[in-house]
Design a protein around this motif. Structure first.
Motif, PDB file in Angstrom:
ATOM      1  N   ASP A 138      33.214  45.329  44.372  1.00  0.00           N
ATOM      2  CA  ASP A 138      32.129  44.385  44.604  1.00  0.00           C
ATOM      3  C   ASP A 138      31.865  43.539  43.363  1.00  0.00           C
ATOM      4  OD1 ASP A 138      29.845  43.277  46.069  1.00  0.00           O
ATOM      5  OD2 ASP A 138      28.617  44.407  44.651  1.00  0.00           O
TER       6      ASP A 138
ATOM      7  N   ASP B 247      42.500  42.085  44.315  1.00  0.00           N
ATOM      8  CA  ASP B 247      41.512  41.076  43.946  1.00  0.00           C
ATOM      9  C   ASP B 247      41.253  41.036  42.445  1.00  0.00           C
ATOM     10  OD1 ASP B 247      41.187  40.248  46.557  1.00  0.00           O
ATOM     11  OD2 ASP B 247      39.464  41.538  46.947  1.00  0.00           O
TER      12      ASP B 247
ATOM     13  N   ARG C  76      34.454  40.803  43.104  1.00  0.00           N
ATOM     14  CA  ARG C  76      34.167  39.729  44.059  1.00  0.00           C
ATOM     15  C   ARG C  76      33.024  38.838  43.573  1.00  0.00           C
ATOM     16  NH1 ARG C  76      34.276  44.011  48.189  1.00  0.00           N
ATOM     17  NH2 ARG C  76      36.283  44.041  49.270  1.00  0.00           N
TER      18      ARG C  76
ATOM     19  N   GLU D 187      33.243  34.873  42.857  1.00  0.00           N
ATOM     20  CA  GLU D 187      32.407  33.919  43.584  1.00  0.00           C
ATOM     21  C   GLU D 187      31.668  32.990  42.621  1.00  0.00           C
ATOM     22  OE1 GLU D 187      29.921  36.420  45.900  1.00  0.00           O
ATOM     23  OE2 GLU D 187      31.497  36.934  47.353  1.00  0.00           O
TER      24      GLU D 187
END
Length: 372
Positions: free
Chosen positions: A47, A105, A50, A54
């Motif tokens: 998380d 990621d 990410r 973002e």
């Protein structure tokens, strides 16, 4: 920007509460990212990766944001690495899919940071290890302090340097990168500068002022006021034996050269290496040697993804994290237990193509969506 050009500040924003794992805010013309898990030494979760990505996406396309800063909450450091407790549970009890998706990621983020079109300032204060290196040492402005401890310690948990670590280590002078990769040793400010893992030294008491000034002033102007000469390091004085011993073709020969050398530090390095996972040591050396010929960071990250995914099915990753982090008995039972027990075929397995699960990065660090 010239001194006479008026600054159009970004609209001030604050994202998240004090409990959120990544705090995102803008001030003046700078976007600030704070890794916010101080009790876990700001260890990275999926998380968090990410959220950082973002924010970088939004700021890249916002002309009012001219600079990005990343730092860590608390007094202990920027980031101690990935959340290896979660990795341990997934590798032990799951199928590894969650961890593979996290790395997918994370490595894309590492490549993105390296190609980010705006100044990316990393405050590498305190502990900066593993994944912490990935979100800082690929940046364009990397600042260390007298408290910095920078390391890629993966061989001690049955893993291999990743997050572009094998790329960074191959850029270090001589065989310094091989030494750091195999031993997992941490380096201070001067040695981080020597190895190309950082750009500037700023005393820790000056860091808050520097980061605040970046909100309204150009990066070069701020650096000119705060950068100082780093304290003396250690590695430069050991270059003779490091470059000689680590130039050997195999881990066994490296250890033999270290033990035969007259320097006490060389013998200590041999002892450190022999305590690490034999499989991880051999795969790390192979990864470092291969990385030298792969070219740009993106190709090295693609190789690291293959290696990391293969490590999920290796007994040493689960055992290493258990011994060092979960049970903390510091007595890992490696399998195989010796360097001689690790065959060339065992090493080659870590570099096997992944087919549809391959990580494929474009030259700008972007890539396809994860096939999960």
């Amino acid at each position: 920007m010239t001194p006479t050009t008026p600054i159009t500040p970004a609209t001030p924003i604050t994202s998240g509460t004090g409990d959120d794992p990544v705090l995102v805010r803008t001030e003046g013309h700078t976007g600030y990212l704070t890794l916010n898990r101080p009790k876990a030494l700001n260890a990275l979760s999926h998380d968090m990766v990410r959220r950082v990505d973002e924010a970088l996406t939004a700021w890249e396309h916002d002309p009012a944001v001219e600079t990005v800063v990343i730092s860590g909450a608390g007094e202990r450091g920027l980031c101690a690495g990935g959340d290896i407790r979660s990795i341990h549970a997934d590798a032990r009890d799951g199928d590894g899919t969650a961890t593979a998706a996290f790395w997918y990621d994370e490595y894309r983020l590492n490549a993105r940071i390296a190609r980010y079109p705006k100044p990316y300032v990393a405050a590498m204060d305190g502990i900066v290890m593993g994944g912490g290196v990935g979100v800082s040492a690929h940046g364009s402005v990397r600042i260390v302090t007298e408290r910095s401890k920078v390391a890629m310690p993966e061989t001690g948990i049955g893993f291999v340097p990743d997050v572009g670590g094998t790329y960074l280590l191959t850029l270090a002078p001589g065989e310094l990168g091989t030494h750091l990769g195999l031993t997992g040793a941490s380096v201070g400010a001067r040695d981080a500068l020597l190895c190309g893992l950082a750009d500037h030294f700023v005393p820790s008491d000056g860091l808050p002022g520097l980061l605040a000034a970046l909100a309204t002033e150009p990066v070069p102007d701020v650096l000119s006021r705060y950068v100082r000469e780093a304290p003396e390091g250690e590695l430069d004085g050991h270059r003779e034996w490091i470059d000689h011993c680590y130039a050997a073709d195999t881990v066994e020969e490296i250890v033999e050269r270290l033990l035969d050398h007259g320097a006490t530090a060389a013998k200590e390095a041999a002892g450190t290496i022999l305590a690490k996972s034999p499989t991880s040591l051999k795969v790390t050396l192979a990864a470092l040697r291969r990385a030298r010929d792969l070219g740009p960071l993106e190709r090295v990250l693609e190789q690291e993804y293959r290696v990391s995914c293969a490590a999920l099915s290796s007994p040493d990753l689960v055992e290493g994290i258990r011994a060092q982090v979960v049970d903390k008995d510091r007595d890992p039972r490696w399998s195989p237990a010796t360097l001689a027990g690790v065959t060339d075929a065992d090493v080659a397995r870590f570099f096997a193509p992944l087919g549809a699960r391959e990580l494929s990065l474009a030259a700008d660090g972007s890539g396809q969506e994860a096939p999960w």
